[in-house]
Design an enzyme around this catalytic site. Sequence first.
Site: not given
Length: 163
Positions: A125, A128
């Site tokens: 993804n 962070h």
Amino acid sequence: FSHILTYSNTMRERTLIAVKPDGVQRRLVGQIIQRFELRGFKLVGLKMLQVSEDLLSRHYSQLTGKPFYPDLVKYMTSGPVVVMVWEGYNAVQTSRAMVGLTNPADAQAGTVRGDFIMFIGHLRNVVHASDSPEGAQKEIQLWFQGQELLNWDCCYHNITCEL
Ligand code: IDP
């Protein structure tokens, strides 16, 4: 004075943002930096590194027991990451909103995860962001030495309220 104190702490809040290996591979580093710059946050630390398993287990200490942890290690050590510290008003909460939900399939358009990822399950993804001021403090100490973080003044503070 307590509200003033809280306000000024929030003004200079710091958070840790990392472009994960898939973000670096996909040449998204510049786009992600630009979003934080345009929002008005101040960059106070930046470096590129290959993460060790030891650092990762301290960073994700609450996740080491999860079934997906071995895959997370493989993912996060698959290539370099770019890690940075951004400072500004309410930095932790605002950057979580800018990054979007953990699962990119659920992330809102306009967020990093909602704009750059369609669906790849949970793992990859791109970015962070620290999830609390306490977590941010812990992560910043883990990833950076004190002298790697720079205090500098914004020269047009009077116009923009940037710090
Ligand atoms: P966050 O990155 O949005 O703060 P966390 O729950 O702290 O989300 O999880 C850290 C990272 O671990 C996620 O960004 C993702 O890469 C991975 N992860 C979290 N939950 C899962 C899962 O259920 N399956 C696979 N990977 C996960």
